[in-house]
Design an enzyme around this catalytic site. Structure first.
Site, PDB file in Angstrom:
ATOM      1  N   ASN A   5      -9.630   3.748  -2.157  1.00 32.95           N
ATOM      2  CA  ASN A   5      -9.100   4.724  -3.118  1.00 32.95           C
ATOM      3  C   ASN A   5     -10.252   5.168  -4.023  1.00 32.95           C
ATOM      4  O   ASN A   5     -10.842   4.352  -4.746  1.00 32.95           O
ATOM      5  CB  ASN A   5      -7.978   4.049  -3.922  1.00 32.95           C
TER       6      ASN A   5
ATOM      7  N   HIS B  30      -5.165   9.868  -5.274  1.00 35.13           N
ATOM      8  CA  HIS B  30      -3.874   9.935  -5.962  1.00 35.13           C
ATOM      9  C   HIS B  30      -3.966  10.994  -7.057  1.00 35.13           C
ATOM     10  O   HIS B  30      -4.292  10.674  -8.197  1.00 35.13           O
ATOM     11  CB  HIS B  30      -3.567   8.554  -6.553  1.00 35.13           C
TER      12      HIS B  30
ATOM     13  N   ARG C 242      -2.883  12.997  -9.965  1.00 31.61           N
ATOM     14  CA  ARG C 242      -1.799  12.869 -10.961  1.00 31.61           C
ATOM     15  C   ARG C 242      -1.622  14.221 -11.642  1.00 31.61           C
ATOM     16  O   ARG C 242      -2.528  15.060 -11.608  1.00 31.61           O
ATOM     17  CB  ARG C 242      -2.142  11.764 -11.954  1.00 31.61           C
TER      18      ARG C 242
ATOM     19  N   HIS D 294      -8.056  12.146 -12.550  1.00 30.54           N
ATOM     20  CA  HIS D 294      -8.927  11.537 -11.534  1.00 30.54           C
ATOM     21  C   HIS D 294      -9.246  12.634 -10.509  1.00 30.54           C
ATOM     22  O   HIS D 294      -9.920  13.585 -10.827  1.00 30.54           O
ATOM     23  CB  HIS D 294      -8.243  10.365 -10.827  1.00 30.54           C
TER      24      HIS D 294
ATOM     25  N   GLU E  99      -1.634   9.972  -2.177  1.00 27.46           N
ATOM     26  CA  GLU E  99      -0.496   9.350  -2.847  1.00 27.46           C
ATOM     27  C   GLU E  99      -0.048  10.226  -4.001  1.00 27.46           C
ATOM     28  O   GLU E  99      -0.869  10.921  -4.601  1.00 27.46           O
ATOM     29  CB  GLU E  99      -0.907   8.021  -3.493  1.00 27.46           C
TER      30      GLU E  99
ATOM     31  N   HIS F 204      -2.406  -2.193  -4.783  1.00 30.41           N
ATOM     32  CA  HIS F 204      -2.432  -2.314  -6.243  1.00 30.41           C
ATOM     33  C   HIS F 204      -2.962  -3.673  -6.673  1.00 30.41           C
ATOM     34  O   HIS F 204      -2.383  -4.694  -6.335  1.00 30.41           O
ATOM     35  CB  HIS F 204      -1.067  -2.064  -6.912  1.00 30.41           C
ATOM     36  N   ASP F 205      -4.078  -3.630  -7.364  1.00 23.19           N
ATOM     37  CA  ASP F 205      -4.707  -4.837  -7.919  1.00 23.19           C
ATOM     38  C   ASP F 205      -5.139  -5.849  -6.864  1.00 23.19           C
ATOM     39  O   ASP F 205      -5.334  -7.023  -7.178  1.00 23.19           O
ATOM     40  CB  ASP F 205      -3.775  -5.527  -8.937  1.00 23.19           C
TER      41      ASP F 205
END
Ligand code: PXP
Length: 238
Positions: free
Chosen positions: A7, A43, A45, A50, A70, A190-191
């Site tokens: 990502n 992703h 937004r 970003h 995403e 995620h994480d």
């Protein structure tokens, strides 16, 4: 094999902080693949802090492995995605302005809303994945939307990993077994990081793909993108 999709949102964040084109997101995507990434994820937004919508066609042109976009499926997002036609679109239920995605779809109560969106994307030849908390009922309802895959939200797993990793992984294993029964593919993200990735991959059956951004970019500050991508791939293979 579990694919590593990198990502690159955080790279875009650095670029945007100065207004010019450094680092060059297009070149970073090319280099990530050169260094071994098996996919590129972005992703966009609503505030485009970003990756920006105008990055999408440029990235589509250069990504040779798998391009995954995403986002929350508002009209603007869907129009861009249908125009660009990435290999995969991962739908997330984020409200506008959220810092990061921290929960999955309520596929039970939002099934009817999701069905036509999933179908529209698939009609454009795009594989659809739904961001999901690892719960059996949600997996079953995700299958009923017609989605091809689900992406398990791994933030809670990552938070609890050091305290009790067996407990942290258990819902993911059970939900993945249900996904296998329902014949829906499983991604995760995620994480995830160099510490918790191997245990996740070796515990969750039939994991097709992980998308990793924040920790991977942070590690790259110290060790370089080339080394770090190899290190994440090693965690998936060992
Ligand atoms: N999956 C989804 C749906 C996300 O929103 C994000 C963060 O943009 C990730 C995966 C990757 O998370 P991280 O940046 O913590 O690796």
């Amino acid at each position: 094999m579990t694919r590593l999709s990198v990502n690159i949102n955080k790279i875009a964040l650095i670029r945007n902080s100065r207004g010019a084109n450094l680092p060059d997101l297009r070149q970073v995507a090319i280099d990530c693949e050169e260094f071994g990434a098996q996919g590129i994820t972005v992703h966009p937004r609503p505030d485009e802090r970003h990756v920006r919508y105008d990055d999408l066609p440029i990235l589509k042109e250069v990504v040779k492995t798998e391009f995954n976009i995403e986002g929350f499926p508002n009209e603007k997002f869907l129009n861009h995605v249908c125009e660009v036609r990435p290999h995969q679109c991962t739908l997330v239920p984020d409200p506008p302005g959220v810092l990061t995605s921290s929960e999955g779809w309520d596929t039970i109560n939002r099934k009817e809303e999701l069905i036509p969106i999933v179908k529209k994307l698939q009609d454009y030849g795009i594989r659809v994945s739904l961001f999901l908390n690892p719960e059996i009922e949600l997996v079953r309802a995700a299958k009923e939307t017609g989605a091809d895959r689900i992406e398990f939200y791994t933030g809670t797993y990552a938070n609890n990993y050091h305290q009790n990793r067996d407990q942290a992984i258990s819902s993911h294993v059970i939900a993945a077994q249900e996904a296998i029964k329902c014949e829906i593919g499983v991604n995760a993200g995620h994480d995830l990081n160099l510490e918790n990735l191997h245990f996740y991959k070796s515990s969750v059956p039939s994991l097709l793909e992980v998308s990793i951004g924040h920790a991977l970019v942070c590690d790259s500050i110290y060790m370089g993108l080339n080394n770090v991508i190899q290190m994440y791939i090693h965690q998936l293979k060992r």
